[in-house]
Write a protein that holds these residues in place. Structure first.
Motif, PDB file in Angstrom:
ATOM      1  N   GLU A 262     -12.452 -17.768 -19.172  1.00 18.88           N
ATOM      2  CA  GLU A 262     -11.448 -17.101 -18.352  1.00 18.88           C
ATOM      3  C   GLU A 262     -10.548 -16.232 -19.219  1.00 18.88           C
ATOM      4  O   GLU A 262     -10.178 -15.136 -18.842  1.00 18.88           O
ATOM      5  CB  GLU A 262     -10.606 -18.115 -17.569  1.00 18.88           C
ATOM      6  CG  GLU A 262     -11.344 -18.734 -16.411  1.00 18.88           C
ATOM      7  CD  GLU A 262     -10.524 -19.786 -15.690  1.00 18.88           C
ATOM      8  OE1 GLU A 262      -9.377 -20.060 -16.106  1.00 18.88           O
ATOM      9  OE2 GLU A 262     -11.034 -20.343 -14.711  1.00 18.88           O
TER      10      GLU A 262
ATOM     11  N   SER B 212     -12.055 -12.882 -19.999  1.00 16.09           N
ATOM     12  CA  SER B 212     -12.172 -11.930 -18.902  1.00 16.09           C
ATOM     13  C   SER B 212     -10.987 -10.978 -18.926  1.00 16.09           C
ATOM     14  O   SER B 212      -9.840 -11.396 -18.989  1.00 16.09           O
ATOM     15  CB  SER B 212     -12.195 -12.651 -17.555  1.00 16.09           C
ATOM     16  OG  SER B 212     -13.334 -13.442 -17.442  1.00 16.09           O
ATOM     17  N   ALA B 213     -11.278  -9.699 -18.880  1.00 16.26           N
ATOM     18  CA  ALA B 213     -10.219  -8.700 -18.848  1.00 16.26           C
ATOM     19  C   ALA B 213      -9.644  -8.601 -17.443  1.00 16.26           C
ATOM     20  O   ALA B 213     -10.315  -8.878 -16.459  1.00 16.26           O
ATOM     21  CB  ALA B 213     -10.779  -7.357 -19.285  1.00 16.26           C
ATOM     22  N   VAL B 214      -8.407  -8.197 -17.379  1.00 13.86           N
ATOM     23  CA  VAL B 214      -7.750  -7.966 -16.102  1.00 13.86           C
ATOM     24  C   VAL B 214      -7.746  -6.456 -15.868  1.00 13.86           C
ATOM     25  O   VAL B 214      -7.466  -5.670 -16.774  1.00 13.86           O
ATOM     26  CB  VAL B 214      -6.315  -8.533 -16.112  1.00 13.86           C
ATOM     27  CG1 VAL B 214      -5.570  -8.172 -14.845  1.00 13.86           C
ATOM     28  CG2 VAL B 214      -6.353 -10.038 -16.297  1.00 13.86           C
TER      29      VAL B 214
ATOM     30  N   GLN C  28      -3.754  -6.783  -9.625  1.00 19.85           N
ATOM     31  CA  GLN C  28      -4.403  -7.077 -10.898  1.00 19.85           C
ATOM     32  C   GLN C  28      -5.424  -8.182 -10.641  1.00 19.85           C
ATOM     33  O   GLN C  28      -5.076  -9.226 -10.068  1.00 19.85           O
ATOM     34  CB  GLN C  28      -3.372  -7.585 -11.921  1.00 19.85           C
ATOM     35  CG  GLN C  28      -2.267  -6.591 -12.210  1.00 19.85           C
ATOM     36  CD  GLN C  28      -2.767  -5.438 -13.049  1.00 19.85           C
ATOM     37  OE1 GLN C  28      -3.419  -5.630 -14.060  1.00 19.85           O
ATOM     38  NE2 GLN C  28      -2.473  -4.232 -12.607  1.00 19.85           N
ATOM     39  N   VAL C  29      -6.675  -7.939 -11.029  1.00 15.30           N
ATOM     40  CA  VAL C  29      -7.740  -8.919 -10.814  1.00 15.30           C
ATOM     41  C   VAL C  29      -8.570  -9.051 -12.085  1.00 15.30           C
ATOM     42  O   VAL C  29      -8.559  -8.171 -12.935  1.00 15.30           O
ATOM     43  CB  VAL C  29      -8.655  -8.527  -9.621  1.00 15.30           C
ATOM     44  CG1 VAL C  29      -7.859  -8.437  -8.327  1.00 15.30           C
ATOM     45  CG2 VAL C  29      -9.384  -7.223  -9.881  1.00 15.30           C
ATOM     46  N   ARG C  30      -9.293 -10.144 -12.185  1.00 13.43           N
ATOM     47  CA  ARG C  30     -10.193 -10.326 -13.325  1.00 13.43           C
ATOM     48  C   ARG C  30     -11.445  -9.485 -13.134  1.00 13.43           C
ATOM     49  O   ARG C  30     -11.920  -9.317 -12.015  1.00 13.43           O
ATOM     50  CB  ARG C  30     -10.592 -11.798 -13.461  1.00 13.43           C
ATOM     51  CG  ARG C  30      -9.439 -12.682 -13.837  1.00 13.43           C
ATOM     52  CD  ARG C  30      -9.945 -13.942 -14.517  1.00 13.43           C
ATOM     53  NE  ARG C  30      -8.839 -14.776 -14.900  1.00 13.43           N
ATOM     54  CZ  ARG C  30      -8.163 -14.640 -16.049  1.00 13.43           C
ATOM     55  NH1 ARG C  30      -8.499 -13.716 -16.894  1.00 13.43           N
ATOM     56  NH2 ARG C  30      -7.164 -15.438 -16.330  1.00 13.43           N
ATOM     57  N   GLU C  31     -11.965  -8.973 -14.244  1.00  3.17           N
ATOM     58  CA  GLU C  31     -13.241  -8.279 -14.186  1.00  3.17           C
ATOM     59  C   GLU C  31     -14.291  -9.213 -13.622  1.00  3.17           C
ATOM     60  O   GLU C  31     -14.211 -10.421 -13.812  1.00  3.17           O
ATOM     61  CB  GLU C  31     -13.680  -7.857 -15.588  1.00  3.17           C
ATOM     62  CG  GLU C  31     -13.078  -6.592 -16.068  1.00  3.17           C
ATOM     63  CD  GLU C  31     -13.671  -6.167 -17.395  1.00  3.17           C
ATOM     64  OE1 GLU C  31     -14.103  -7.027 -18.190  1.00  3.17           O
ATOM     65  OE2 GLU C  31     -13.691  -4.956 -17.649  1.00  3.17           O
TER      66      GLU C  31
ATOM     67  N   ASP D 282     -17.186 -12.295  -6.931  1.00  2.00           N
ATOM     68  CA  ASP D 282     -16.202 -13.091  -7.673  1.00  2.00           C
ATOM     69  C   ASP D 282     -14.806 -12.883  -7.089  1.00  2.00           C
ATOM     70  O   ASP D 282     -14.040 -13.839  -6.929  1.00  2.00           O
ATOM     71  CB  ASP D 282     -16.190 -12.706  -9.155  1.00  2.00           C
ATOM     72  CG  ASP D 282     -17.476 -13.024  -9.883  1.00  2.00           C
ATOM     73  OD1 ASP D 282     -18.192 -13.964  -9.471  1.00  2.00           O
ATOM     74  OD2 ASP D 282     -17.769 -12.335 -10.882  1.00  2.00           O
TER      75      ASP D 282
ATOM     76  N   SER E  25     -12.370 -15.605  -5.302  1.00  2.00           N
ATOM     77  CA  SER E  25     -11.029 -15.874  -5.824  1.00  2.00           C
ATOM     78  C   SER E  25      -9.962 -15.759  -4.740  1.00  2.00           C
ATOM     79  O   SER E  25      -8.885 -16.332  -4.864  1.00  2.00           O
ATOM     80  CB  SER E  25     -10.705 -14.933  -6.989  1.00  2.00           C
ATOM     81  OG  SER E  25     -10.405 -13.635  -6.528  1.00  2.00           O
TER      82      SER E  25
END
Length: 78
Positions: A8, A11-13, A24-27, A32, A36
């Motif tokens: 986690e 993982s880039a945001v 703002q979300v995770r790559e 996915d 989330s």
């Protein structure tokens, strides 16, 4: 063992527009993101950058910086 926390952290945001709001979300994939949000991938329709994304490809389509997404969740009822 690095475990889930390390992956986690790796993982880039990224910034996207989700249903008209900056977020703002995770790559990752659209699937996915849907997961989330606590939504069932089988019960959503997704538009990415004004194009409908076929449900069968949600796990394959990667999110990108600046994507504009509209997610509609279907609920049962009568």
């Amino acid at each position: 063992m690095l475990g889930k926390r390390q992956s986690e952290a790796d993982s880039a945001v990224i910034s996207v527009i989700l249903n008209g709001e900056p977020r703002q979300v995770r790559e990752g994939s659209i699937a996915d993101l849907v997961a989330s949000l606590g939504l069932d991938v089988k019960k959503v329709a997704v538009e990415r950058n004004r194009a409908i994304v076929p449900r069968s490809t949600l796990a394959e389509v990667a999110l990108a910086e600046g994507d504009a997404l509209e997610i509609v969740h279907f609920v049962g009822g009568g």
